[in-house]
Design a protein around this motif. Structure first.
Motif, short mmCIF file in Angstrom:
data_model
loop_
_atom_site.label_atom_id
_atom_site.label_comp_id
_atom_site.label_asym_id
_atom_site.label_seq_id
_atom_site.Cartn_x
_atom_site.Cartn_y
_atom_site.Cartn_z
N PRO A 1 -111.44 -109.28 -52.57
CA PRO A 1 -110.66 -108.04 -52.47
C PRO A 1 -109.54 -107.99 -53.49
O PRO A 1 -109.05 -109.01 -53.98
N ARG B 1 -120.58 -103.34 -51.79
CA ARG B 1 -119.77 -102.14 -51.63
C ARG B 1 -118.43 -102.49 -50.99
O ARG B 1 -118.18 -103.64 -50.62
N GLN B 2 -117.56 -101.49 -50.85
CA GLN B 2 -116.27 -101.74 -50.21
C GLN B 2 -116.50 -102.16 -48.76
O GLN B 2 -117.41 -101.68 -48.08
N THR C 1 -118.69 -110.90 -49.06
CA THR C 1 -118.18 -109.65 -49.61
C THR C 1 -117.46 -109.92 -50.92
O THR C 1 -117.08 -111.07 -51.20
#
Length: 294
Positions: free
Chosen positions: A142, A271-272, A139
Motif C-alpha cells: 500500500p 486491484r485496490q 495484495t
C-alpha cells in the motif's frame, strides 16, 4: 466457437451455468447501465452515439477469464481484441454483480450476508456443525508511507496481504467469506470481528476450527452459548486420538478454501484492496453455483 471443455478450462464454467449467469446478471447490468446513462442531462437521446462494442455475454466471458487466470488487463484485452481499459471496465462492472449472486447452499438457497448465514443455521436447527478457517490473499504494497505498509504486512507470511475467514458446511462447501482484515490480524480476532460467532451462538450451531481459535468463547465479550471445538493443547495428534479425529473432520475446510483458490485472482490480487471483498464473494458465488471444479 468454444467447446464445453474449453469453456470450463478458460472460465471454470459449464455452458449451462454460463447461460444461467447471462440470464440472472445480464438484466441487472443493463438496468444499471440505463440508469447511469439517464442520470444526467443529455444532449442526445438515450441510445444515440457510439454503441457498446461488447455484448453482455462477451463482458461476462472477459470477467470470468480474469477471475479464473488473473490475466493482466492489457494482456486480456490483446487476447480478445479490445483495449485494456475496456477489459478493466467490464470486470469492474460485473464483479460486484457476480458478488450479489450469493453463495449457493446444498439445498439451493443463497447466502449474501451474515444475516442470511444466520437464517441458514436456523433452518438447519440446533446442534449442526460449521467449519471455520482463515486464509490470506497477497495484495500490493500500500501507499501512504511506512506506517500504512506496516499495518498490512504479515510477518508470519512475509508479505503484504489481507486475511479472511471462510465458513463451510461439514462437507466443505463454502457458505460465506468474511470482510477481509489487515494482514497481521490473527484468525481468532478476525472471527470475533466477523459476526459469525453471534450467528452460530444464536442458532445453536457448533463451530469446528483449528488451534488458532483456541479460547474463542472464553472471553466475557464473546457470545453466550458459543460452542467452538478446537484441538486440545499439548495432546498427540495421531490416528485414534481426539486431535486426530478432529483433524480428519476439519480438513474439509481446507478443501473448501481450495475451491476458492482455484480462481487465481486470489493468488496475487492486483486491484485496490477495497475491491477484495466483492472479488471474494464473486469467486465464492462462482465456486458454489454449479461451476466446474476441474
Amino acid at each position: 466457437m468454444l467447446t464445453a471443455a474449453e469453456l470450463r478450462w478458460l472460465c471454470g464454467v459449464t455452458p449451462e451455468t454460463f447461460a444461467e449467469l447471462v440470464v440472472r446478471v445480464g438484466p441487472v447490468w443493463e438496468h444499471q447501465r440505463t440508469e447511469r446513462l439517464s442520470a444526467k442531462k443529455r444532449q442526445r437521446a438515450l441510445g444515440a452515439g457510439a454503441s457498446y462494442r461488447l455484448v453482455f455475454a462477451s463482458r461476462l466471458f472477459v470477467t470470468l477469464l480474469h477471475l479464473r487466470h488473473n490475466i493482466p488487463f492489457r494482456a486480456l484485452g490483446a487476447m480478445v481484441g479490445m483495449g485494456k481499459d475496456t477489459a478493466h471496465r467490464a470486470t469492474a462492472e460485473l464483479v460486484p454483480l457476480l458478488a450479489d449472486v450469493g453463495f449457493t447452499t446444498s439445498d439451493g438457497d443463497t447466502i449474501s450476508s451474515v444475516a442470511d448465514l444466520k437464517e441458514f443455521f436456523e433452518r438447519r436447527g440446533p446442534g449442526k456443525g460449521m467449519l471455520l478457517d482463515g486464509t490470506f490473499i497477497p495484495t500490493p504494497r500500500p501507499g501512504g508511507g511506512w506506517d500504512a505498509q506496516k499495518a498490512q504486512y504479515s510477518g508470519h507470511r512475509h508479505t503484504h496481504c489481507r486475511t479472511t475467514q471462510v465458513c463451510t458446511d461439514m462437507e466443505g462447501r463454502v457458505l460465506w467469506v468474511t470482510e477481509p482484515e489487515a494482514g497481521p490480524t490473527h484468525d481468532i480476532t478476525g472471527a470475533r470481528n466477523s459476526g459469525v460467532g453471534e450467528a452460530a451462538a444464536a442458532t445453536g450451531t457448533v463451530i469446528v476450527a483449528d488451534r488458532g481459535y483456541q479460547g474463542w468463547g472464553n472471553k466475557p465479550t464473546d457470545p453466550d452459548g458459543l460452542e467452538v471445538f478446537a484441538p486440545h493443547k499439548g495432546r498427540p495428534r495421531g490416528k485414534g486420538t481426539y486431535n486426530g479425529y478432529h483433524a480428519s473432520i476439519r480438513v474439509r475446510s481446507e478443501h473448501g478454501i481450495r475451491t476458492l483458490k482455484r480462481y487465481k485472482v486470489l493468488h496475487d490480487f492486483r486491484r485496490q484492496a477495497d475491491h477484495l471483498h466483492d472479488t471474494l464473494r464473486a469467486v465464492g458465488a462462482l465456486a458454489t453455483i454449479g461451476l466446474a471444479t476441474t
